[in-house]
Design a protein around this motif. Structure first.
Motif, PDB file in Angstrom:
ATOM      1  N   GLU A   1       1.236  12.869  -2.662  1.00 42.36           N
ATOM      2  CA  GLU A   1       1.074  13.358  -1.291  1.00 42.36           C
ATOM      3  C   GLU A   1      -0.378  13.252  -0.847  1.00 42.36           C
ATOM      4  N   LYS A   2      -1.299  13.585  -1.743  1.00 42.04           N
ATOM      5  CA  LYS A   2      -2.721  13.486  -1.409  1.00 42.04           C
ATOM      6  C   LYS A   2      -3.111  12.037  -1.140  1.00 42.04           C
ATOM      7  N   ALA A   3      -2.604  11.121  -1.964  1.00 39.96           N
ATOM      8  CA  ALA A   3      -2.901   9.700  -1.769  1.00 39.96           C
ATOM      9  C   ALA A   3      -2.318   9.211  -0.451  1.00 39.96           C
ATOM     10  N   GLN A   4      -1.111   9.664  -0.120  1.00 37.07           N
ATOM     11  CA  GLN A   4      -0.476   9.262   1.127  1.00 37.07           C
ATOM     12  C   GLN A   4      -1.276   9.755   2.335  1.00 37.07           C
ATOM     13  N   HIS A   5      -1.756  11.002   2.281  1.00 37.26           N
ATOM     14  CA  HIS A   5      -2.563  11.542   3.379  1.00 37.26           C
ATOM     15  C   HIS A   5      -3.877  10.772   3.516  1.00 37.26           C
ATOM     16  N   LEU A   6      -4.458  10.424   2.388  1.00 33.27           N
ATOM     17  CA  LEU A   6      -5.712   9.673   2.404  1.00 33.27           C
ATOM     18  C   LEU A   6      -5.488   8.264   2.969  1.00 33.27           C
ATOM     19  N   ASN A   7      -4.411   7.620   2.546  1.00 30.28           N
ATOM     20  CA  ASN A   7      -4.073   6.294   3.080  1.00 30.28           C
ATOM     21  C   ASN A   7      -3.820   6.368   4.577  1.00 30.28           C
ATOM     22  N   LEU A   8      -3.148   7.428   5.013  1.00 38.34           N
ATOM     23  CA  LEU A   8      -2.869   7.612   6.435  1.00 38.34           C
ATOM     24  C   LEU A   8      -4.168   7.795   7.223  1.00 38.34           C
ATOM     25  N   ALA A   9      -5.097   8.556   6.678  1.00 42.01           N
ATOM     26  CA  ALA A   9      -6.382   8.761   7.349  1.00 42.01           C
ATOM     27  C   ALA A   9      -7.127   7.438   7.499  1.00 42.01           C
ATOM     28  N   ALA A  10      -7.167   6.656   6.442  1.00 39.34           N
ATOM     29  CA  ALA A  10      -7.856   5.358   6.492  1.00 39.34           C
ATOM     30  C   ALA A  10      -7.164   4.410   7.476  1.00 39.34           C
ATOM     31  N   ALA A  11      -5.840   4.358   7.424  1.00 37.75           N
ATOM     32  CA  ALA A  11      -5.099   3.477   8.330  1.00 37.75           C
ATOM     33  C   ALA A  11      -5.297   3.883   9.787  1.00 37.75           C
ATOM     34  N   THR A  12      -5.363   5.168  10.041  1.00 43.05           N
ATOM     35  CA  THR A  12      -5.559   5.644  11.411  1.00 43.05           C
ATOM     36  C   THR A  12      -6.931   5.248  11.935  1.00 43.05           C
ATOM     37  N   LEU A  13      -7.946   5.335  11.094  1.00 37.07           N
ATOM     38  CA  LEU A  13      -9.288   4.904  11.519  1.00 37.07           C
ATOM     39  C   LEU A  13      -9.307   3.402  11.812  1.00 37.07           C
ATOM     40  N   LEU A  14      -8.598   2.635  11.009  1.00 36.78           N
ATOM     41  CA  LEU A  14      -8.517   1.198  11.262  1.00 36.78           C
ATOM     42  C   LEU A  14      -7.798   0.922  12.586  1.00 36.78           C
TER      43      LEU A  14
ATOM     44  N   LEU B   1      -5.171  -1.016  -0.406  1.00 38.47           N
ATOM     45  CA  LEU B   1      -4.423   0.148  -0.881  1.00 38.47           C
ATOM     46  C   LEU B   1      -3.402  -0.214  -1.959  1.00 38.47           C
ATOM     47  N   SER B   2      -3.296  -1.493  -2.265  1.00 38.52           N
ATOM     48  CA  SER B   2      -2.337  -1.974  -3.269  1.00 38.52           C
ATOM     49  C   SER B   2      -0.919  -1.505  -2.953  1.00 38.52           C
ATOM     50  N   ILE B   3      -0.504  -1.759  -1.727  1.00 39.60           N
ATOM     51  CA  ILE B   3       0.855  -1.421  -1.311  1.00 39.60           C
ATOM     52  C   ILE B   3       1.572  -2.694  -0.897  1.00 39.60           C
ATOM     53  N   ASN B   4       2.894  -2.617  -0.779  1.00 40.57           N
ATOM     54  CA  ASN B   4       3.656  -3.806  -0.403  1.00 40.57           C
ATOM     55  C   ASN B   4       3.748  -3.901   1.125  1.00 40.57           C
ATOM     56  N   PRO B   5       4.195  -5.037   1.648  1.00 39.44           N
ATOM     57  CA  PRO B   5       4.262  -5.215   3.107  1.00 39.44           C
ATOM     58  C   PRO B   5       5.116  -4.167   3.824  1.00 39.44           C
ATOM     59  N   GLU B   6       6.214  -3.768   3.212  1.00 37.08           N
ATOM     60  CA  GLU B   6       7.070  -2.752   3.833  1.00 37.08           C
ATOM     61  C   GLU B   6       6.338  -1.409   3.934  1.00 37.08           C
ATOM     62  N   GLN B   7       5.622  -1.038   2.883  1.00 39.44           N
ATOM     63  CA  GLN B   7       4.843   0.205   2.901  1.00 39.44           C
ATOM     64  C   GLN B   7       3.728   0.115   3.933  1.00 39.44           C
ATOM     65  N   ALA B   8       3.126  -1.055   4.070  1.00 39.41           N
ATOM     66  CA  ALA B   8       2.065  -1.243   5.061  1.00 39.41           C
ATOM     67  C   ALA B   8       2.607  -1.052   6.469  1.00 39.41           C
ATOM     68  N   LYS B   9       3.776  -1.615   6.732  1.00 44.34           N
ATOM     69  CA  LYS B   9       4.397  -1.447   8.053  1.00 44.34           C
ATOM     70  C   LYS B   9       4.695   0.027   8.327  1.00 44.34           C
ATOM     71  N   SER B  10       5.236   0.700   7.343  1.00 49.41           N
ATOM     72  CA  SER B  10       5.546   2.129   7.488  1.00 49.41           C
ATOM     73  C   SER B  10       4.272   2.938   7.715  1.00 49.41           C
TER      74      SER B  10
ATOM     75  N   ILE C   1     -11.454  11.821   4.148  1.00 51.90           N
ATOM     76  CA  ILE C   1     -12.059  10.676   3.470  1.00 51.90           C
ATOM     77  C   ILE C   1     -13.356  11.088   2.785  1.00 51.90           C
ATOM     78  N   ASN C   2     -14.171  11.896   3.453  1.00 51.20           N
ATOM     79  CA  ASN C   2     -15.411  12.381   2.840  1.00 51.20           C
ATOM     80  C   ASN C   2     -15.131  13.172   1.571  1.00 51.20           C
ATOM     81  N   ALA C   3     -14.046  13.919   1.576  1.00 48.14           N
ATOM     82  CA  ALA C   3     -13.728  14.757   0.427  1.00 48.14           C
ATOM     83  C   ALA C   3     -13.276  13.939  -0.781  1.00 48.14           C
ATOM     84  N   GLN C   4     -12.711  12.754  -0.548  1.00 44.00           N
ATOM     85  CA  GLN C   4     -12.095  12.040  -1.666  1.00 44.00           C
ATOM     86  C   GLN C   4     -12.608  10.628  -1.919  1.00 44.00           C
ATOM     87  N   PHE C   5     -13.269  10.009  -0.950  1.00 44.70           N
ATOM     88  CA  PHE C   5     -13.754   8.639  -1.127  1.00 44.70           C
ATOM     89  C   PHE C   5     -15.133   8.632  -1.777  1.00 44.70           C
ATOM     90  N   SER C   6     -15.356   7.637  -2.609  1.00 44.09           N
ATOM     91  CA  SER C   6     -16.698   7.398  -3.141  1.00 44.09           C
ATOM     92  C   SER C   6     -17.504   6.663  -2.069  1.00 44.09           C
TER      93      SER C   6
END
Length: 150
Positions: A20-33, A59-68, A90-95
């Motif tokens: 769940e934490k990874a999903q939220h982090l991926n969502l934050a990054a995708a939203t900024l993009l 993010l090492s995800i597949n195309p379907e996950q990227a679309k979602s 992102i500040n809390a978890q990204f290097s």
């Protein structure tokens, strides 16, 4: 507005599993993009093609996950109050390297259509400030993106 922010914070602090934490982090990054993609109020074909590619590769995800993820990010972007909602997580978890990579991806998207709008530049600069990146890092990532786009 405060209620939305409270809800956002609570939803992120209550997620316990690493997935769940990874999903939220991926969502934050995708939203900024997505902010960069829609900054100039037009979606160029090059940007539309590059966004899923960036998500798949970084993010090492597949195309379907990227679309979602893009669909979720569109909704998160619509519901968002500010960029801080996403940069705080992102500040809390990204290097530092992860933040620089995200910024590079933002620049790559901005230059994907062959031109940089003032709005794209503004969002990237604001994001870099919120991610506590130095101006020199901002410029370095921009220059790398320019080199890659030519």
């Amino acid at each position: 507005m405060i209620a939305k922010l409270k809800q956002f914070i609570q939803s992120h602090t209550q997620s316990n599993s690493p997935e769940e934490k990874a999903q939220h982090l991926n969502l934050a990054a995708a939203t900024l993009l997505l902010e960069v993609v829609y900054a100039d109020e037009s979606l160029a074909d090059a940007e539309a093609a590059l966004l899923p590619e960036i998500l798949i590769n970084t993010l090492s995800i597949n195309p379907e996950q990227a679309k979602s993820l893009i669909d979720e990010a569109k909704q998160a972007r619509h519901d968002a109050i500010s960029l801080f909602e996403f940069t705080a997580e992102i500040n809390a978890q990204f290097s530092l390297e992860d933040k620089q990579s995200l910024l590079l991806s933002m620049w790559r998207l901005a230059y994907a259509d062959g031109e940089l709008s003032q709005f794209e530049d503004q969002i990237i600069r604001r994001t870099a400030d919120l991610l506590y990146l130095k101006h020199s890092e901002l410029i370095q990532m921009r220059n790398i993106a320019i080199e890659q786009s030519t």
